[in-house]
Design a protein around this motif. Structure first.
Motif, mmCIF file in Angstrom:
data_model
loop_
_atom_site.group_PDB
_atom_site.id
_atom_site.type_symbol
_atom_site.label_atom_id
_atom_site.label_comp_id
_atom_site.label_asym_id
_atom_site.label_seq_id
_atom_site.Cartn_x
_atom_site.Cartn_y
_atom_site.Cartn_z
ATOM 1 N N LYS A 1 0.829 -1.204 0.000
ATOM 2 C CA LYS A 1 0.000 0.000 0.000
ATOM 3 C C LYS A 1 0.864 1.254 0.000
ATOM 4 C CE LYS A 1 -3.887 2.187 2.365
ATOM 5 N NZ LYS A 1 -4.852 2.095 3.500
ATOM 6 N N GLU A 2 1.949 1.218 0.750
ATOM 7 C CA GLU A 2 2.866 2.363 0.788
ATOM 8 C C GLU A 2 3.411 2.696 -0.601
ATOM 9 O OE1 GLU A 2 5.918 1.410 3.543
ATOM 10 O OE2 GLU A 2 4.623 1.564 5.314
ATOM 11 N N ARG A 3 3.475 1.688 -1.457
ATOM 12 C CA ARG A 3 4.004 1.867 -2.806
ATOM 13 C C ARG A 3 2.902 2.037 -3.845
ATOM 14 N NH1 ARG A 3 7.166 -0.131 0.530
ATOM 15 N NH2 ARG A 3 9.446 -0.120 0.366
ATOM 16 N N GLY A 4 1.677 2.229 -3.359
ATOM 17 C CA GLY A 4 0.560 2.477 -4.266
ATOM 18 C C GLY A 4 0.079 1.256 -5.009
ATOM 19 N N ILE A 5 0.352 0.065 -4.463
ATOM 20 C CA ILE A 5 -0.040 -1.183 -5.123
ATOM 21 C C ILE A 5 -1.220 -1.795 -4.378
ATOM 22 C CG2 ILE A 5 0.679 -3.530 -5.711
ATOM 23 C CD1 ILE A 5 3.542 -2.370 -5.961
ATOM 24 N N THR B 1 0.123 -4.055 -17.674
ATOM 25 C CA THR B 1 1.278 -4.024 -18.567
ATOM 26 C C THR B 1 2.459 -4.733 -17.903
ATOM 27 O OG1 THR B 1 2.125 -1.946 -17.653
ATOM 28 C CG2 THR B 1 0.511 -1.797 -19.457
ATOM 29 N N THR B 2 3.456 -5.055 -18.693
ATOM 30 C CA THR B 2 4.659 -5.678 -18.134
ATOM 31 C C THR B 2 5.315 -4.752 -17.111
ATOM 32 O OG1 THR B 2 5.023 -6.885 -20.196
ATOM 33 C CG2 THR B 2 6.895 -6.687 -18.701
ATOM 34 N N THR B 3 5.289 -3.463 -17.373
ATOM 35 C CA THR B 3 5.855 -2.492 -16.430
ATOM 36 C C THR B 3 5.128 -2.542 -15.092
ATOM 37 O OG1 THR B 3 6.513 -1.023 -18.229
ATOM 38 C CG2 THR B 3 6.338 -0.045 -16.040
ATOM 39 N N GLN B 4 3.817 -2.636 -15.141
ATOM 40 C CA GLN B 4 3.039 -2.712 -13.899
ATOM 41 C C GLN B 4 3.292 -4.024 -13.159
ATOM 42 O OE1 GLN B 4 -0.741 -1.950 -15.891
ATOM 43 N NE2 GLN B 4 -0.973 -0.036 -14.725
ATOM 44 N N LEU B 5 3.363 -5.126 -13.904
ATOM 45 C CA LEU B 5 3.674 -6.407 -13.278
ATOM 46 C C LEU B 5 5.041 -6.352 -12.596
ATOM 47 C CD1 LEU B 5 2.454 -8.775 -16.130
ATOM 48 C CD2 LEU B 5 1.489 -8.692 -13.833
ATOM 49 N N ASP B 6 6.010 -5.778 -13.278
ATOM 50 C CA ASP B 6 7.358 -5.669 -12.712
ATOM 51 C C ASP B 6 7.364 -4.816 -11.445
ATOM 52 O OD1 ASP B 6 8.524 -7.282 -14.631
ATOM 53 O OD2 ASP B 6 9.066 -5.608 -15.939
ATOM 54 N N GLU B 7 6.498 -3.805 -11.412
ATOM 55 C CA GLU B 7 6.418 -2.941 -10.228
ATOM 56 C C GLU B 7 5.883 -3.732 -9.026
ATOM 57 O OE1 GLU B 7 4.413 1.339 -8.870
ATOM 58 O OE2 GLU B 7 4.253 0.630 -10.940
ATOM 59 N N VAL B 8 4.856 -4.537 -9.270
ATOM 60 C CA VAL B 8 4.312 -5.381 -8.199
ATOM 61 C C VAL B 8 5.372 -6.366 -7.726
ATOM 62 C CG1 VAL B 8 2.559 -7.087 -7.592
ATOM 63 C CG2 VAL B 8 1.952 -5.170 -9.077
ATOM 64 N N ILE B 9 6.025 -7.010 -8.673
ATOM 65 C CA ILE B 9 7.038 -8.014 -8.353
ATOM 66 C C ILE B 9 8.181 -7.402 -7.549
ATOM 67 C CG2 ILE B 9 8.823 -9.487 -9.378
ATOM 68 C CD1 ILE B 9 6.741 -9.906 -11.724
ATOM 69 N N ALA B 10 8.653 -6.247 -7.974
ATOM 70 C CA ALA B 10 9.764 -5.593 -7.278
ATOM 71 C C ALA B 10 9.381 -5.254 -5.841
ATOM 72 C CB ALA B 10 10.170 -4.333 -8.030
ATOM 73 N N ALA B 11 8.153 -4.791 -5.645
ATOM 74 C CA ALA B 11 7.709 -4.438 -4.298
ATOM 75 C C ALA B 11 7.627 -5.671 -3.397
ATOM 76 C CB ALA B 11 6.354 -3.742 -4.366
ATOM 77 N N VAL B 12 7.078 -6.759 -3.915
ATOM 78 C CA VAL B 12 6.974 -7.995 -3.120
ATOM 79 C C VAL B 12 8.363 -8.535 -2.801
ATOM 80 C CG1 VAL B 12 6.180 -10.391 -3.142
ATOM 81 C CG2 VAL B 12 4.686 -8.580 -4.013
ATOM 82 N N ARG B 13 9.211 -8.592 -3.795
ATOM 83 C CA ARG B 13 10.564 -9.121 -3.591
ATOM 84 C C ARG B 13 11.338 -8.242 -2.601
ATOM 85 N NH1 ARG B 13 12.510 -12.998 -6.965
ATOM 86 N NH2 ARG B 13 14.630 -12.230 -6.660
ATOM 87 N N ALA B 14 11.134 -6.933 -2.664
ATOM 88 C CA ALA B 14 11.829 -6.034 -1.745
ATOM 89 C C ALA B 14 11.449 -6.300 -0.293
ATOM 90 C CB ALA B 14 11.541 -4.581 -2.108
ATOM 91 N N TYR B 15 10.167 -6.609 -0.080
ATOM 92 C CA TYR B 15 9.729 -6.913 1.289
ATOM 93 C C TYR B 15 10.496 -8.103 1.858
ATOM 94 C CZ TYR B 15 6.986 -8.226 5.320
ATOM 95 O OH TYR B 15 6.615 -8.560 6.600
ATOM 96 N N PHE B 16 10.700 -9.103 1.009
ATOM 97 C CA PHE B 16 11.388 -10.313 1.466
ATOM 98 C C PHE B 16 12.911 -10.224 1.273
ATOM 99 C CE2 PHE B 16 7.057 -11.888 0.597
ATOM 100 C CZ PHE B 16 6.792 -12.431 1.848
ATOM 101 N N GLY B 17 13.407 -9.038 0.913
ATOM 102 C CA GLY B 17 14.841 -8.826 0.785
ATOM 103 C C GLY B 17 15.440 -9.538 -0.396
ATOM 104 N N ARG B 18 14.659 -9.627 -1.489
ATOM 105 C CA ARG B 18 15.154 -10.334 -2.687
ATOM 106 C C ARG B 18 15.473 -9.364 -3.806
ATOM 107 N NH1 ARG B 18 16.217 -15.778 -1.574
ATOM 108 N NH2 ARG B 18 14.963 -16.250 0.265
#
Length: 254
Positions: free
Chosen positions: A187-191, A237-254
């Motif tokens: 949510k903090e990242r607007g997702i 879009t692929t850009t939006q998918l990548d944004e979601v993925i990056a946010a999730v991975r960042a939470y888990f330190g990936r």
């Protein structure tokens, strides 16, 4: 199912969840001759291989039910739904029930309802129906993109699809520890994300009279604490998918 059946059991309801079909053939066998109603509100367009042939959601049960609520994969501009059956006698009964118990105007054989689909909703659905297959395929592509991106995140469990099923991914629902923290991070990242469902049916206040207690359905209870649905709609879009993925991975330190 089998231990729950008593002489009072009249039917069994199987719920298709998150876009894939329940094992209708197994439910039907466990129902011991009782009719099975398939709640296909989240699975219109999904399919399953049963006995060597492909069966569509709602087809194999005595009655299949669909929802056209606006948030569904095939949604109208308001409330609506549909029931389907292969049984002629059931069809006649359902047609009477939907129109005040009547098949002939002003002659009412039984007490029924006013449950006809509004013509405006039908027009919207007819316009959208030809696109359903393409939308479902786009959702599957988005889900596969997520699956690949999260494959090396052991803390996150991606959706499991029965090999006999073709899912329409009504939701893309993962399981994560500290679910509320993950959701706040997104949510903090607007997702956007959502929880389907935070409280199992057997613990809902409206069913307290049935006497169920916490611990009686441990898998459902565990899932309700871990599930989190990520955006999967076909227009991503692929850009939006990548944004979601990056946010999730960042939470888990990936």
């Amino acid at each position: 199912i089998t231990p729950a059946i008593t002489p009072r059991t009249r039917a069994v309801i199987a719920v298709d969840l998150f876009g894939q079909m329940a094992p209708i053939e197994q439910v039907s066998e466990a129902a011991q001759g009782r009719p099975v109603i398939e709640d296909a509100a989240q699975s219109i367009g999904a399919s399953r291989r049963i006995g060597g042939r492909t069966v569509m959601a709602g087809e194999a049960a005595a009655i299949g039910t669909y929802s056209f609520f606006p948030s569904k994969n095939l949604g109208g501009y308001g409330d609506g739904g549909m029931m389907v059956t292969q049984d002629e006698a059931l069809f006649e009964a359902l047609m009477k029930l939907r129109t005040h118990g009547s098949r002939r105007t002003y002659y009412h054989e039984i007490v029924g309802y006013n449950s006809r689909l509004d013509a405006l909703q039908a027009a919207v659905l007819r316009a959208k129906l030809p696109h359903l297959g393409a939308w479902s395929e786009a959702r599957r592509r988005n889900a596969a993109y997520y699956d690949a991106a999260f494959a090396d995140v052991p803390e996150l469990v991606t959706p499991w699809i029965d090999p006999a099923n073709t899912s329409i991914y009504n939701q893309y629902t993962v399981r994560v520890p500290r679910r509320e923290a993950v959701q706040a991070h997104l949510k903090e990242r607007g997702i956007g994300s959502n929880v389907y469902y935070p409280l199992p049916l057997h613990l809902q206040p409206c069913f307290a009279y049935l006497g169920y207690r916490e611990g009686q359905c441990p898998e459902a209870e565990k899932a309700s604490r871990e599930v989190l649905s990520l955006p999967v709609y076909p227009e991503l879009t692929t850009t939006q998918l990548d944004e979601v993925i990056a946010a999730v991975r960042a939470y888990f330190g990936r």
